[in-house]
Design a protein around this motif. Structure first.
Motif, PDB file in Angstrom:
ATOM      1  N   ILE A  67       0.845  -1.208   0.000  1.00 18.44           N
ATOM      2  CA  ILE A  67       0.000   0.000   0.000  1.00 18.44           C
ATOM      3  C   ILE A  67       0.874   1.248   0.000  1.00 18.44           C
ATOM      4  O   ILE A  67       0.657   2.177  -0.794  1.00 18.44           O
ATOM      5  CB  ILE A  67      -0.926   0.024   1.238  1.00 18.44           C
ATOM      6  CG1 ILE A  67      -1.874  -1.162   1.247  1.00 18.44           C
ATOM      7  CG2 ILE A  67      -1.723   1.335   1.276  1.00 18.44           C
ATOM      8  CD1 ILE A  67      -2.564  -1.385   2.588  1.00 18.44           C
ATOM      9  N   SER A  68       1.863   1.281   0.874  1.00 16.30           N
ATOM     10  CA  SER A  68       2.754   2.431   0.973  1.00 16.30           C
ATOM     11  C   SER A  68       3.465   2.697  -0.352  1.00 16.30           C
ATOM     12  O   SER A  68       3.563   3.841  -0.807  1.00 16.30           O
ATOM     13  CB  SER A  68       3.775   2.196   2.091  1.00 16.30           C
ATOM     14  OG  SER A  68       4.646   3.286   2.194  1.00 16.30           O
ATOM     15  N   HIS A  69       3.940   1.641  -1.006  1.00 15.53           N
ATOM     16  CA  HIS A  69       4.637   1.775  -2.284  1.00 15.53           C
ATOM     17  C   HIS A  69       3.701   2.365  -3.352  1.00 15.53           C
ATOM     18  O   HIS A  69       4.084   3.285  -4.073  1.00 15.53           O
ATOM     19  CB  HIS A  69       5.157   0.402  -2.736  1.00 15.53           C
ATOM     20  CG  HIS A  69       5.964   0.451  -3.987  1.00 15.53           C
ATOM     21  ND1 HIS A  69       7.306   0.747  -3.999  1.00 15.53           N
ATOM     22  CD2 HIS A  69       5.617   0.245  -5.286  1.00 15.53           C
ATOM     23  CE1 HIS A  69       7.748   0.725  -5.241  1.00 15.53           C
ATOM     24  NE2 HIS A  69       6.740   0.414  -6.044  1.00 15.53           N
ATOM     25  N   VAL A  70       2.490   1.841  -3.420  1.00 20.23           N
ATOM     26  CA  VAL A  70       1.522   2.297  -4.432  1.00 20.23           C
ATOM     27  C   VAL A  70       1.150   3.766  -4.202  1.00 20.23           C
ATOM     28  O   VAL A  70       1.109   4.560  -5.134  1.00 20.23           O
ATOM     29  CB  VAL A  70       0.260   1.400  -4.432  1.00 20.23           C
ATOM     30  CG1 VAL A  70      -0.854   2.009  -5.259  1.00 20.23           C
ATOM     31  CG2 VAL A  70       0.605   0.006  -4.929  1.00 20.23           C
ATOM     32  N   LYS A  75       2.564   7.080  -6.467  1.00 21.96           N
ATOM     33  CA  LYS A  75       1.566   8.167  -6.424  1.00 21.96           C
ATOM     34  C   LYS A  75       0.279   7.760  -7.153  1.00 21.96           C
ATOM     35  O   LYS A  75      -0.321   8.546  -7.871  1.00 21.96           O
ATOM     36  CB  LYS A  75       2.117   9.460  -7.057  1.00 21.96           C
ATOM     37  CG  LYS A  75       3.404   9.955  -6.437  1.00 21.96           C
ATOM     38  CD  LYS A  75       3.168  10.553  -5.082  1.00 21.96           C
ATOM     39  CE  LYS A  75       4.447  11.176  -4.543  1.00 21.96           C
ATOM     40  NZ  LYS A  75       4.575  11.059  -3.116  1.00 21.96           N
ATOM     41  N   SER A  76      -0.113   6.498  -6.953  1.00 24.14           N
ATOM     42  CA  SER A  76      -1.270   5.951  -7.652  1.00 24.14           C
ATOM     43  C   SER A  76      -2.512   5.948  -6.759  1.00 24.14           C
ATOM     44  O   SER A  76      -2.426   5.770  -5.554  1.00 24.14           O
ATOM     45  CB  SER A  76      -0.968   4.520  -8.094  1.00 24.14           C
ATOM     46  OG  SER A  76      -2.116   3.927  -8.646  1.00 24.14           O
ATOM     47  N   PHE A  96      -5.579   1.480   6.542  1.00 23.14           N
ATOM     48  CA  PHE A  96      -6.409   2.627   6.150  1.00 23.14           C
ATOM     49  C   PHE A  96      -5.603   3.918   6.163  1.00 23.14           C
ATOM     50  O   PHE A  96      -5.727   4.750   5.261  1.00 23.14           O
ATOM     51  CB  PHE A  96      -7.649   2.739   7.038  1.00 23.14           C
ATOM     52  CG  PHE A  96      -8.755   1.804   6.650  1.00 23.14           C
ATOM     53  CD1 PHE A  96      -9.304   1.822   5.371  1.00 23.14           C
ATOM     54  CD2 PHE A  96      -9.254   0.887   7.567  1.00 23.14           C
ATOM     55  CE1 PHE A  96     -10.327   0.959   5.006  1.00 23.14           C
ATOM     56  CE2 PHE A  96     -10.284   0.017   7.215  1.00 23.14           C
ATOM     57  CZ  PHE A  96     -10.815   0.053   5.930  1.00 23.14           C
ATOM     58  N   ASN A  97      -4.747   4.090   7.175  1.00 22.24           N
ATOM     59  CA  ASN A  97      -3.921   5.300   7.244  1.00 22.24           C
ATOM     60  C   ASN A  97      -2.948   5.403   6.080  1.00 22.24           C
ATOM     61  O   ASN A  97      -2.614   6.504   5.637  1.00 22.24           O
ATOM     62  CB  ASN A  97      -3.159   5.358   8.576  1.00 22.24           C
ATOM     63  CG  ASN A  97      -4.066   5.706   9.735  1.00 22.24           C
ATOM     64  OD1 ASN A  97      -5.077   6.381   9.564  1.00 22.24           O
ATOM     65  ND2 ASN A  97      -3.723   5.241  10.917  1.00 22.24           N
ATOM     66  N   LEU A  98      -2.506   4.254   5.569  1.00 24.66           N
ATOM     67  CA  LEU A  98      -1.593   4.251   4.422  1.00 24.66           C
ATOM     68  C   LEU A  98      -2.327   4.474   3.097  1.00 24.66           C
ATOM     69  O   LEU A  98      -1.689   4.756   2.092  1.00 24.66           O
ATOM     70  CB  LEU A  98      -0.826   2.932   4.371  1.00 24.66           C
ATOM     71  CG  LEU A  98       0.253   2.760   5.431  1.00 24.66           C
ATOM     72  CD1 LEU A  98       0.756   1.319   5.455  1.00 24.66           C
ATOM     73  CD2 LEU A  98       1.412   3.712   5.189  1.00 24.66           C
ATOM     74  N   GLY A  99      -3.659   4.306   3.097  1.00 24.08           N
ATOM     75  CA  GLY A  99      -4.405   4.579   1.875  1.00 24.08           C
ATOM     76  C   GLY A  99      -5.252   3.441   1.337  1.00 24.08           C
ATOM     77  O   GLY A  99      -5.740   3.514   0.204  1.00 24.08           O
TER      78      GLY A  99
END
Length: 122
Positions: A67-70, A75-76, A96-99
């Motif tokens: 998730i962090s990488h994406v 920036k996806s 959830f906090n990571l996106g």
């Protein structure tokens, strides 16, 4: 002909991943399979999928790192649905906090997953 939506599925449990692949392919999606987070990142970068399904706990690179990488490196805004064994509230909150966009606890219901995936594309 409508192009099939591409989904990267990162799951280290081979039985579960085959079950989910079968169910989602039956719904008309194209599934790209990863056995760990490292393979998932490689597939995501190469294929630019429409949706990412990832387990949290995997070898090498975790679902949280995916998730962090994406979100941070690529920036996806690709929708991400995370799943994990129940009783890991802190990990869910981190996801959830990571996106992450959605969460399901294991054991997964293939029918519920099918509905949640369909809703991601509405």
């Amino acid at each position: 002909m409508i192009e099939k939506k591409k989904i990267v599925l990162a799951e280290d449990n081979s039985v579960l991943s085959l079950l989910l692949k079968f169910r989602l392919e039956k719904d008309g999606y194209e599934l790209l399979m990863a056995k760990n987070g490292m393979e998932a990142i490689e597939l995501i970068e190469a294929e630019n999928p429409d949706l990412i399904l990832t387990d949290v706990m995997m070898d090498y690179v975790s679902g949280l790192e995916v998730i962090s990488h994406v979100r941070n490196k690529l920036k996806s805004k690709i929708p991400i649905l995370v799943f994990s064994s129940s009783g890991q509230e802190e990990m869910v909150l981190n996801a959830f906090n990571l996106g992450a966009n959605d969460f399901m606890s294991k054991p997964l219901s293939p029918n519920e997953l099918s509905i949640r995936v369909r809703r991601m594309f509405l």
